[in-house]
Design a protein around this motif. Structure first.
Motif, PDB file in Angstrom:
ATOM      1  N   PHE A  37       3.202  49.645 132.728  1.00 41.74           N
ATOM      2  CA  PHE A  37       2.005  49.385 132.006  1.00 41.74           C
ATOM      3  C   PHE A  37       0.926  50.083 133.081  1.00 41.74           C
ATOM      4  CE2 PHE A  37       2.473  46.576 128.559  1.00 41.74           C
ATOM      5  CZ  PHE A  37       3.962  46.222 128.844  1.00 41.74           C
ATOM      6  N   ARG A  38      -0.495  50.095 132.601  1.00 43.91           N
ATOM      7  CA  ARG A  38      -1.571  50.680 133.550  1.00 43.91           C
ATOM      8  C   ARG A  38      -2.717  49.919 133.082  1.00 43.91           C
ATOM      9  NH1 ARG A  38      -2.209  56.945 131.418  1.00 43.91           N
ATOM     10  NH2 ARG A  38      -2.913  56.346 129.472  1.00 43.91           N
ATOM     11  N   GLN A  39      -3.805  49.809 134.051  1.00 45.01           N
ATOM     12  CA  GLN A  39      -5.012  49.108 133.620  1.00 45.01           C
ATOM     13  C   GLN A  39      -5.802  49.776 134.677  1.00 45.01           C
ATOM     14  OE1 GLN A  39      -4.962  44.873 134.658  1.00 45.01           O
ATOM     15  NE2 GLN A  39      -6.664  44.472 133.307  1.00 45.01           N
ATOM     16  N   ALA A  40      -7.131  50.246 133.597  1.00 48.36           N
ATOM     17  CA  ALA A  40      -8.163  51.092 134.207  1.00 48.36           C
ATOM     18  C   ALA A  40      -9.532  49.962 134.299  1.00 48.36           C
ATOM     19  CB  ALA A  40      -8.643  52.217 133.262  1.00 48.36           C
ATOM     20  N   PRO A  41     -10.084  50.350 135.296  1.00 49.11           N
ATOM     21  CA  PRO A  41     -11.250  49.332 135.422  1.00 49.11           C
ATOM     22  C   PRO A  41     -12.109  49.148 134.118  1.00 49.11           C
ATOM     23  CG  PRO A  41     -11.357  50.921 136.945  1.00 49.11           C
ATOM     24  CD  PRO A  41     -10.436  51.416 136.158  1.00 49.11           C
ATOM     25  N   GLY A  42     -12.139  47.604 133.944  1.00 50.02           N
ATOM     26  CA  GLY A  42     -13.033  47.235 132.755  1.00 50.02           C
ATOM     27  C   GLY A  42     -12.073  47.260 131.356  1.00 50.02           C
ATOM     28  N   LYS A  43     -10.890  47.654 131.684  1.00 52.74           N
ATOM     29  CA  LYS A  43     -10.216  47.609 130.319  1.00 52.74           C
ATOM     30  C   LYS A  43      -8.859  46.856 130.336  1.00 52.74           C
ATOM     31  CE  LYS A  43     -11.272  52.441 129.088  1.00 52.74           C
ATOM     32  NZ  LYS A  43     -10.777  53.641 128.926  1.00 52.74           N
ATOM     33  N   GLU A  44      -8.220  46.367 129.359  1.00 48.83           N
ATOM     34  CA  GLU A  44      -6.993  45.520 129.120  1.00 48.83           C
ATOM     35  C   GLU A  44      -5.815  46.619 129.882  1.00 48.83           C
ATOM     36  OE1 GLU A  44      -8.288  42.769 125.809  1.00 48.83           O
ATOM     37  OE2 GLU A  44      -6.491  44.184 125.438  1.00 48.83           O
ATOM     38  N   ARG A  45      -4.922  45.749 130.016  1.00 47.92           N
ATOM     39  CA  ARG A  45      -3.490  46.216 130.562  1.00 47.92           C
ATOM     40  C   ARG A  45      -2.880  47.028 129.367  1.00 47.92           C
ATOM     41  NH1 ARG A  45       0.042  43.250 135.225  1.00 47.92           N
ATOM     42  NH2 ARG A  45      -2.254  43.334 135.946  1.00 47.92           N
ATOM     43  N   GLU A  46      -2.411  48.401 129.600  1.00 54.42           N
ATOM     44  CA  GLU A  46      -1.763  48.837 128.432  1.00 54.42           C
ATOM     45  C   GLU A  46      -0.550  49.484 128.800  1.00 54.42           C
ATOM     46  OE1 GLU A  46      -4.111  52.346 127.008  1.00 54.42           O
ATOM     47  OE2 GLU A  46      -3.823  53.449 128.838  1.00 54.42           O
ATOM     48  N   PHE A  47       0.379  49.349 127.737  1.00 56.95           N
ATOM     49  CA  PHE A  47       1.822  49.866 127.861  1.00 56.95           C
ATOM     50  C   PHE A  47       1.933  51.225 128.225  1.00 56.95           C
ATOM     51  CE2 PHE A  47       6.352  49.899 127.044  1.00 56.95           C
ATOM     52  CZ  PHE A  47       6.571  50.970 126.242  1.00 56.95           C
ATOM     53  N   VAL A  48       2.622  51.744 128.886  1.00 61.07           N
ATOM     54  CA  VAL A  48       2.791  53.059 129.125  1.00 61.07           C
ATOM     55  C   VAL A  48       4.226  53.735 128.641  1.00 61.07           C
ATOM     56  CG1 VAL A  48       3.237  54.923 131.143  1.00 61.07           C
ATOM     57  CG2 VAL A  48       1.450  53.347 131.343  1.00 61.07           C
ATOM     58  N   GLY A  49       5.413  52.846 129.135  1.00 60.00           N
ATOM     59  CA  GLY A  49       6.632  53.111 128.318  1.00 60.00           C
ATOM     60  C   GLY A  49       7.531  52.185 128.975  1.00 60.00           C
ATOM     61  N   ALA A  50       8.818  52.358 128.765  1.00 64.92           N
ATOM     62  CA  ALA A  50       9.887  51.414 128.990  1.00 64.92           C
ATOM     63  C   ALA A  50      11.345  52.081 128.843  1.00 64.92           C
ATOM     64  CB  ALA A  50       9.960  50.039 128.103  1.00 64.92           C
ATOM     65  N   ILE A  51      12.086  51.524 129.574  1.00 64.31           N
ATOM     66  CA  ILE A  51      13.779  52.092 129.580  1.00 64.31           C
ATOM     67  C   ILE A  51      14.437  50.928 129.697  1.00 64.31           C
ATOM     68  CG2 ILE A  51      13.738  51.942 132.030  1.00 64.31           C
ATOM     69  CD1 ILE A  51      15.292  54.671 132.013  1.00 64.31           C
ATOM     70  N   SER A  52      15.736  51.193 128.751  1.00 69.27           N
ATOM     71  CA  SER A  52      16.610  50.084 128.544  1.00 69.27           C
ATOM     72  C   SER A  52      17.381  49.816 129.809  1.00 69.27           C
ATOM     73  CB  SER A  52      17.638  50.517 127.436  1.00 69.27           C
ATOM     74  OG  SER A  52      18.182  51.612 127.736  1.00 69.27           O
ATOM     75  N   ARG A  53      18.308  48.843 129.899  1.00 69.87           N
ATOM     76  CA  ARG A  53      19.017  48.255 131.067  1.00 69.87           C
ATOM     77  C   ARG A  53      20.143  49.302 131.384  1.00 69.87           C
ATOM     78  NH1 ARG A  53      21.885  42.946 128.699  1.00 69.87           N
ATOM     79  NH2 ARG A  53      21.930  44.332 126.848  1.00 69.87           N
ATOM     80  N   SER A  54      20.547  50.239 130.677  1.00 73.75           N
ATOM     81  CA  SER A  54      21.555  51.223 131.035  1.00 73.75           C
ATOM     82  C   SER A  54      20.777  52.671 131.409  1.00 73.75           C
ATOM     83  CB  SER A  54      22.466  51.590 129.935  1.00 73.75           C
ATOM     84  OG  SER A  54      21.785  52.271 128.805  1.00 73.75           O
ATOM     85  N   GLY A  55      19.675  52.657 130.896  1.00 70.68           N
ATOM     86  CA  GLY A  55      18.691  53.797 131.153  1.00 70.68           C
ATOM     87  C   GLY A  55      18.723  54.913 130.112  1.00 70.68           C
ATOM     88  N   ALA A  56      19.727  54.566 129.018  1.00 75.56           N
ATOM     89  CA  ALA A  56      20.172  55.526 128.049  1.00 75.56           C
ATOM     90  C   ALA A  56      18.871  55.722 126.885  1.00 75.56           C
ATOM     91  CB  ALA A  56      21.361  55.092 127.060  1.00 75.56           C
ATOM     92  N   THR A  57      18.016  54.592 126.672  1.00 76.26           N
ATOM     93  CA  THR A  57      16.943  54.798 125.909  1.00 76.26           C
ATOM     94  C   THR A  57      15.550  54.328 126.580  1.00 76.26           C
ATOM     95  OG1 THR A  57      18.509  53.719 124.012  1.00 76.26           O
ATOM     96  CG2 THR A  57      16.157  53.642 123.675  1.00 76.26           C
ATOM     97  N   THR A  58      14.393  55.242 125.979  1.00 77.94           N
ATOM     98  CA  THR A  58      13.336  55.097 126.695  1.00 77.94           C
ATOM     99  C   THR A  58      12.448  55.193 125.336  1.00 77.94           C
ATOM    100  OG1 THR A  58      13.023  57.479 127.006  1.00 77.94           O
ATOM    101  CG2 THR A  58      13.709  56.020 128.893  1.00 77.94           C
TER     102      THR A  58
END
Length: 123
Positions: A37-58
């Protein structure tokens, strides 16, 4: 309790690349999906990306798709966020977290947040 520590942030010029790391303590790293995730000044935290437990799916936010890549090395208890073609609007504190509901982009679906690492992109 697992702790997550982000590193690799910095000050870069637009168009440059950075690779962030998220190091996890403990033996449960491979049991969880990982999110960024990322959060810029004055903004809400926003989703960037995610990866599965095995790494096979993003999956990624549309704003970073094709520029950012998430990977993980379960043997090293570490997740990575490769960021290419950085833009000034990517400037933010970047956080990693464990994912409890893979497929979600909600902050509430993630936990055990790290302290964050600052990424600043100048034009």
């Amino acid at each position: 309790q697992v702790q997550l520590v982000e590193s690799g942030g910095g000050l870069v010029q637009a168009g440059d690349s950075l690779r962030l790391s998220c190091a996890a303590s403990g033996r449960t790293f491979s049991r969880y999906a990982m999110g960024w995730f990322r959060q810029a000044p004055g903004k809400e935290r926003e989703f960037v990306g995610a990866i599965s437990r095995s790494g096979a799916t993003t999956y990624y936010a549309n704003s970073v798709k094709s520029r950012f890549t998430i990977s993980r090395d379960n043997a090293k208890n570490t997740a990575y966020l490769q960021m290419n073609s950085l833009k000034p609007e990517d400037t933010a504190v970047y956080y990693c977290a464990h994912g409890f509901r893979f497929g979600s982009t909600s902050v509430g679906a993630f936990g055990s947040w790290g302290q964050g690492t600052q990424v600043t992109v100048y034009s």
